[in-house]
Design a protein around this motif. Sequence first.
Motif, PDB file in Angstrom:
ATOM      1  N   GLY A 128      -4.309  78.115  79.601  1.00 16.46           N
ATOM      2  CA  GLY A 128      -3.949  77.849  80.990  1.00 16.46           C
ATOM      3  C   GLY A 128      -2.737  76.963  81.162  1.00 16.46           C
ATOM      4  N   VAL A 129      -2.150  76.481  80.076  1.00 20.80           N
ATOM      5  CA  VAL A 129      -0.942  75.645  80.161  1.00 20.80           C
ATOM      6  C   VAL A 129       0.271  76.551  79.983  1.00 20.80           C
ATOM      7  N   HIS A 130       1.136  76.604  80.988  1.00 22.00           N
ATOM      8  CA  HIS A 130       2.293  77.495  80.937  1.00 22.00           C
ATOM      9  C   HIS A 130       3.582  76.722  81.163  1.00 22.00           C
ATOM     10  N   ALA A 131       3.672  75.594  80.498  1.00 18.57           N
ATOM     11  CA  ALA A 131       4.888  74.777  80.535  1.00 18.57           C
ATOM     12  C   ALA A 131       5.132  74.255  79.131  1.00 18.57           C
ATOM     13  N   PRO A 132       6.394  74.039  78.763  1.00 17.50           N
ATOM     14  CA  PRO A 132       6.680  73.520  77.419  1.00 17.50           C
ATOM     15  C   PRO A 132       5.994  72.182  77.179  1.00 17.50           C
ATOM     16  N   LEU A 133       5.509  71.990  75.960  1.00 21.58           N
ATOM     17  CA  LEU A 133       4.870  70.726  75.605  1.00 21.58           C
ATOM     18  C   LEU A 133       5.924  69.716  75.196  1.00 21.58           C
ATOM     19  N   ASP A 134       5.727  68.478  75.634  1.00 27.10           N
ATOM     20  CA  ASP A 134       6.591  67.407  75.151  1.00 27.10           C
ATOM     21  C   ASP A 134       6.328  67.185  73.674  1.00 27.10           C
ATOM     22  N   SER A 135       7.371  66.853  72.933  1.00 23.52           N
ATOM     23  CA  SER A 135       7.211  66.558  71.516  1.00 23.52           C
ATOM     24  C   SER A 135       6.269  65.377  71.354  1.00 23.52           C
ATOM     25  N   MET A 136       5.280  65.536  70.495  1.00 24.87           N
ATOM     26  CA  MET A 136       4.289  64.495  70.283  1.00 24.87           C
ATOM     27  C   MET A 136       4.090  64.311  68.783  1.00 24.87           C
ATOM     28  N   ALA A 137       4.088  63.075  68.343  1.00 24.88           N
ATOM     29  CA  ALA A 137       3.927  62.790  66.915  1.00 24.88           C
ATOM     30  C   ALA A 137       2.660  63.452  66.386  1.00 24.88           C
ATOM     31  N   GLY A 138       2.794  64.126  65.264  1.00 26.75           N
ATOM     32  CA  GLY A 138       1.641  64.757  64.650  1.00 26.75           C
ATOM     33  C   GLY A 138       1.428  66.194  65.047  1.00 26.75           C
ATOM     34  N   LEU A 139       2.279  66.748  65.926  1.00 29.68           N
ATOM     35  CA  LEU A 139       2.149  68.142  66.351  1.00 29.68           C
ATOM     36  C   LEU A 139       3.472  68.872  66.168  1.00 29.68           C
ATOM     37  N   ILE A 140       3.385  70.176  65.976  1.00 30.99           N
ATOM     38  CA  ILE A 140       4.574  71.021  65.827  1.00 30.99           C
ATOM     39  C   ILE A 140       4.745  71.836  67.102  1.00 30.99           C
ATOM     40  N   THR A 141       5.883  71.673  67.767  1.00 29.60           N
ATOM     41  CA  THR A 141       6.160  72.432  68.977  1.00 29.60           C
ATOM     42  C   THR A 141       7.305  73.416  68.806  1.00 29.60           C
ATOM     43  N   ASP A 142       8.016  73.334  67.676  1.00 29.11           N
ATOM     44  CA  ASP A 142       9.155  74.207  67.400  1.00 29.11           C
ATOM     45  C   ASP A 142       8.714  75.351  66.497  1.00 29.11           C
ATOM     46  N   THR A 167      -4.566  61.957  68.937  1.00 28.60           N
ATOM     47  CA  THR A 167      -3.427  62.790  69.332  1.00 28.60           C
ATOM     48  C   THR A 167      -3.889  63.975  70.158  1.00 28.60           C
ATOM     49  N   LEU A 168      -4.937  64.646  69.693  1.00 22.95           N
ATOM     50  CA  LEU A 168      -5.442  65.807  70.421  1.00 22.95           C
ATOM     51  C   LEU A 168      -5.989  65.405  71.782  1.00 22.95           C
ATOM     52  N   ALA A 169      -6.698  64.293  71.844  1.00 22.48           N
ATOM     53  CA  ALA A 169      -7.236  63.843  73.130  1.00 22.48           C
ATOM     54  C   ALA A 169      -6.106  63.529  74.109  1.00 22.48           C
ATOM     55  N   CYS A 170      -5.054  62.869  73.629  1.00 17.37           N
ATOM     56  CA  CYS A 170      -3.913  62.571  74.502  1.00 17.37           C
ATOM     57  C   CYS A 170      -3.255  63.847  75.003  1.00 17.37           C
ATOM     58  N   LEU A 171      -3.146  64.845  74.123  1.00 14.46           N
ATOM     59  CA  LEU A 171      -2.549  66.118  74.515  1.00 14.46           C
ATOM     60  C   LEU A 171      -3.372  66.789  75.603  1.00 14.46           C
ATOM     61  N   LEU A 172      -4.670  66.793  75.448  1.00  9.71           N
ATOM     62  CA  LEU A 172      -5.546  67.405  76.456  1.00  9.71           C
ATOM     63  C   LEU A 172      -5.476  66.645  77.774  1.00  9.71           C
ATOM     64  N   GLN A 173      -5.467  65.351  77.714  1.00 10.08           N
ATOM     65  CA  GLN A 173      -5.451  64.543  78.934  1.00 10.08           C
ATOM     66  C   GLN A 173      -4.123  64.641  79.662  1.00 10.08           C
ATOM     67  N   ALA A 174      -3.035  64.858  78.911  1.00 13.55           N
ATOM     68  CA  ALA A 174      -1.717  64.940  79.526  1.00 13.55           C
ATOM     69  C   ALA A 174      -1.413  66.328  80.073  1.00 13.55           C
ATOM     70  N   SER A 175      -2.241  67.296  79.750  1.00  6.85           N
ATOM     71  CA  SER A 175      -2.000  68.669  80.188  1.00  6.85           C
ATOM     72  C   SER A 175      -3.117  69.127  81.114  1.00  6.85           C
ATOM     73  N   SER A 176      -2.925  70.316  81.651  1.00  2.48           N
ATOM     74  CA  SER A 176      -3.944  70.903  82.536  1.00  2.48           C
ATOM     75  C   SER A 176      -4.789  71.922  81.781  1.00  2.48           C
ATOM     76  N   ALA A 177      -4.850  71.807  80.470  1.00 10.12           N
ATOM     77  CA  ALA A 177      -5.579  72.784  79.654  1.00 10.12           C
ATOM     78  C   ALA A 177      -7.035  72.851  80.080  1.00 10.12           C
ATOM     79  N   ARG A 178      -7.505  74.078  80.323  1.00 10.82           N
ATOM     80  CA  ARG A 178      -8.913  74.243  80.686  1.00 10.82           C
ATOM     81  C   ARG A 178      -9.785  74.521  79.468  1.00 10.82           C
TER      82      ARG A 178
END
Length: 384
Positions: free
Chosen positions: A270-284, A245-256
């Motif tokens: 360095g990521v300044h856009a809302p994250l898409d909801s992803m199973a296993g993570l809390i974005t709210d 999950t974490l690897a997918c999040l990093l690969q899908a974003s521009s996080a440095r």
Amino acid sequence: MTGCTVKGWCPDAWRPMMAGDGLLVRVKPRLGRLTRAQALGLCDAAMAHGNGLIDLTRRANLQIRGVSEQGWQRLLDRLLAQGLVHPDPAIEQRRNLLLPPDCRTGDDSHRIACDLLDRLDELPDLPGKTGFVIDAGQACVLRDEAGDFRIERGAGGGLILRGGGRDTGAPVAPGKEADALVALARWFVASGGAHVGRMARHDAALPGWADGDVPPGPPAARIVPGAHDIGTACGAPFGCLHAETLACLLQASSARALRITPWRVLVLEGVHAPLDSMAGLITDPADPLLRVDACPGAPLCPQATVETRDLARRIASLVTGSLHVSGCAKGCARSAPADATLTGSTGLFDLALNAVPGSPAVRSAVGTAELLAHFERRPDAACL
């Protein structure tokens, strides 16, 4: 703590600890930060040599779970190659340092932390659970986090040296902060503190140079999921996420880079856009799981006799305050009292209010179904 064994030390990469699912290997990111390459490398190593699960600890460290005794050396070699572990086991053991997750290069917290890291070889042999806190921003974001030797912003605006368990500290001159921390650690050992283990339990009178009357400055809010000055934050329920999950999040974003916090929240630098909801993570930031602490429980922890996290998920939305579900009386997931605390014992739970695990219970030996019914009727944890 009947039935619980307190280890008295914390694992690291050189000295892993056996759990119910294999060895725990702790990684202590330098200054609480992993580069993008380091984070992706850690995820790959966790999947190759562990069971893929990664814990976020209250000290802003990472733990790779499910490592076999045969695979530990290969994992260690990879972590060393990525610069995630110090090559000297004695220095690695001393790298117990917590600083604000949003510190910037060159600010006071960053400067003092770098000074201290350069002087770890000057520290005495300390008990395994002792640690340093450097909280030198304009407000004290780590004021409620445990630590034994602290540099903080004082109420008057200057920096203070404060021992764990003391309400006030002594002013420290700019540039002398690392000197003061090393000296306090040496005094702690010389005065018998190593025998009690933690500064908060050491009742010896402080030396005059460390005994001051300046309180720490005002507390700052924790980082929660959502936008932040340095990037975008997301949470991991109970501090546990899968490496994939974490690897997918990093690969899908521009996080440095990845910042680790002691609140089971990650910041994608360095990521300044809302994250898409992803199973296993809390974005709210309003997700009730952010108010819940729960240890791995059975069967992942051999000291637990109860499952913890499925129950915590089911109760989270039923409790209006903070909730702690602990597999035993050690209370590894949370040291502060919670509004409602469930402590596992011989397959059932004891319920305590405004308490830590092991505190006197208001209801004892309660089963899961009975607990669910109780909280459905009384969502205010203070009601009985």
